[in-house]
Design an enzyme around this catalytic site. Structure first.
Site, short mmCIF file in Angstrom:
data_model
loop_
_atom_site.label_atom_id
_atom_site.label_comp_id
_atom_site.label_asym_id
_atom_site.label_seq_id
_atom_site.Cartn_x
_atom_site.Cartn_y
_atom_site.Cartn_z
N LYS A 61 95.89 47.12 17.03
CA LYS A 61 94.63 46.51 16.57
C LYS A 61 94.89 45.05 16.21
O LYS A 61 95.87 44.75 15.53
CB LYS A 61 94.08 47.28 15.36
CG LYS A 61 92.70 46.81 14.92
CD LYS A 61 92.11 47.69 13.86
CE LYS A 61 92.57 47.38 12.46
NZ LYS A 61 92.27 46.00 12.00
N THR A 62 93.98 44.19 16.68
CA THR A 62 94.11 42.76 16.39
C THR A 62 92.90 42.24 15.62
O THR A 62 91.82 42.83 15.66
CB THR A 62 94.19 41.96 17.72
OG1 THR A 62 93.05 42.30 18.53
CG2 THR A 62 95.46 42.28 18.49
N LYS A 94 84.32 43.69 14.49
CA LYS A 94 83.21 44.05 13.58
C LYS A 94 81.95 43.21 13.86
O LYS A 94 81.45 42.49 13.00
CB LYS A 94 83.61 43.91 12.11
CG LYS A 94 84.72 44.87 11.69
CD LYS A 94 84.94 44.84 10.20
CE LYS A 94 86.05 45.76 9.74
NZ LYS A 94 87.40 45.32 10.13
N PHE A 95 81.44 43.33 15.07
CA PHE A 95 80.21 42.63 15.45
C PHE A 95 79.08 43.07 14.52
O PHE A 95 79.04 44.22 14.08
CB PHE A 95 79.84 42.96 16.90
CG PHE A 95 80.81 42.38 17.90
CD1 PHE A 95 80.74 41.04 18.25
CD2 PHE A 95 81.79 43.17 18.48
CE1 PHE A 95 81.63 40.50 19.18
CE2 PHE A 95 82.68 42.64 19.40
CZ PHE A 95 82.60 41.30 19.76
N ASP A 97 75.51 41.28 14.78
CA ASP A 97 74.34 40.41 15.01
C ASP A 97 73.39 41.08 16.02
O ASP A 97 73.62 42.21 16.46
CB ASP A 97 74.82 39.04 15.50
CG ASP A 97 73.90 37.91 15.04
OD1 ASP A 97 72.68 38.10 15.01
OD2 ASP A 97 74.43 36.83 14.72
N ILE A 98 72.34 40.37 16.39
CA ILE A 98 71.38 40.93 17.35
C ILE A 98 72.05 41.09 18.72
O ILE A 98 73.07 40.44 19.01
CB ILE A 98 70.11 40.05 17.48
CG1 ILE A 98 70.49 38.64 17.97
CG2 ILE A 98 69.35 39.99 16.17
CD1 ILE A 98 69.30 37.84 18.48
N THR A 101 73.12 37.98 20.87
CA THR A 101 74.22 37.20 20.29
C THR A 101 75.55 37.92 20.45
O THR A 101 76.55 37.32 20.87
CB THR A 101 73.92 36.89 18.81
OG1 THR A 101 72.69 36.18 18.73
CG2 THR A 101 75.03 36.07 18.18
N TYR A 218 94.14 52.96 -0.36
CA TYR A 218 94.98 53.67 0.59
C TYR A 218 95.04 55.16 0.31
O TYR A 218 95.06 55.60 -0.84
CB TYR A 218 96.42 53.12 0.55
CG TYR A 218 96.55 51.72 1.08
CD1 TYR A 218 96.25 51.42 2.40
CD2 TYR A 218 96.98 50.68 0.24
CE1 TYR A 218 96.38 50.12 2.88
CE2 TYR A 218 97.12 49.38 0.72
CZ TYR A 218 96.81 49.12 2.04
OH TYR A 218 96.94 47.84 2.52
#
Ligand code: S5P
Length: 280
Positions: A61-62, A94-95, A97-98, A101, A218
């Site tokens: 994961k980046t 973690k988008f 927006d609409i 976009t 955690y």
């Protein structure tokens, strides 16, 4: 017939999504449900950690936007490592927006995430248009999307009806682009068995500490995989944390050995918890 009783390998055939299918195959083949989160700010450390833990993980994961010397050469090298060591790539963007976009943020800009990241994730805050917007760029490339149904941080607002709406959106997604969740529990089976086979990936995993100074919380791989029924553990500082210490900065060779050791320690803890879960 609960999903938590099934082996990863037996779930491959029920996947509508190519990325999820490949991920479950990789997990079974490598006997690993470990995703390493490499949250470092330069190319060379990112690649060195990916190289060190590559053999032990199913997924890297980046957070590509924190890399100060980012260029497409990083993407090429990471992709080469993913082939060499047989892991997949998850850009934790973690988008939020609409649809129009996020479609641009996913496919264009400096990072061109859709072109190299097998899996990404999104908040459902804007409504289901965010799924359609991302699908426009990701589906033709066989990518997968995870919805953030629950978060690990203290005071997170991702709970109750919001979590339920995320689960419903994943169930309603006809395209198969949504392949699972970021969640702390088996959210898809909260109200009984789920017809769709979805993945649950879980951050906030550590064996040595209970949290950080900024709200992270955690739990152990056993709590996450066996007790809560999640599929994949996401571990960041528990694995690469030594690189942030003064000793780690002074002696990179010893530090990378430590990173490798932590990687195999978490791999074993995650897999043991899974074996105990399907046997319980
Ligand atoms: O709820 C969440 C969702 C995510 S994707 N909580 C999280 O911690 N994450 C991510 O997992 C976070 O952005 C970070 O990259 C990683 C956890 O890192 P660690 O160092 O605390 O293990």
């Amino acid at each position: 017939n609960s999903i938590v009783k099934k082996t990863y390998g037996s779930r491959v055939s029920s996947q509508a999504n190519a990325a999820a299918k490949q991920l479950l195959e990789t997990m079974e083949r490598k006997k690993s449900n470990l995703c390493v989160s490499i949250d470092v700010t330069n190319k060379s450390d990112l690649l060195a950690v990916a190289e060190a833990v590559g053999p032990d993980v199913c997924l890297v994961k980046t957070h590509i936007d924190i890399v100060e010397d980012f260029d497409m050469d990083l993407v090429e090298k990471l992709t080469a490592l993913s082939k060499e060591h047989d892991f997949m790539i998850f850009e934790d963007r973690k988008f939020a927006d609409i649809g129009n976009t996020v479609s641009l943020q996913y496919s264009a800009g400096v990072h061109k995430i859709a072109s190299w990241s097998h899996i990404t994730n999104a908040h459902l805050v804007p409504g289901p248009g965010i799924i359609s917007g991302l699908a426009k760029a990701g589906e033709p490339l066989g990518r997968g999307l995870l919805l953030l149904a629950e978060m690990s941080s203290a005071g997170a607002l991702t709970k109750g009806d919001y979590t339920k709406a995320c689960v419903q959106a994943a169930k309603d997604d006809k395209s198969g682009f949504v392949c699972g969740f970021i969640a702390m529990s088996r959210v898809d089976e909260a109200d009984g068995p789920c017809e769709k086979d979805l993945l649950v990936l879980t951050p906030g995993v550590g064996l040595d500490v209970k949290g950080d100074a900024l709200g992270q919380q955690y739990r152990t791989p056993d709590q996450v995989v066996r007790q809560s029924g999640c599929d994949i553990i996401i571990v960041g500082r528990g694995i690469y944390g030594v690189l942030m210490t003064e000793e780690g900065k002074a002696d990179k060779v010893t530090a990378m050995n430590k990173v490798r050791e932590q990687g195999s320690r978490y791999k074993k803890a995650g897999w043991d918890a899974y074996l105990a879960r399907i046997d319980d």
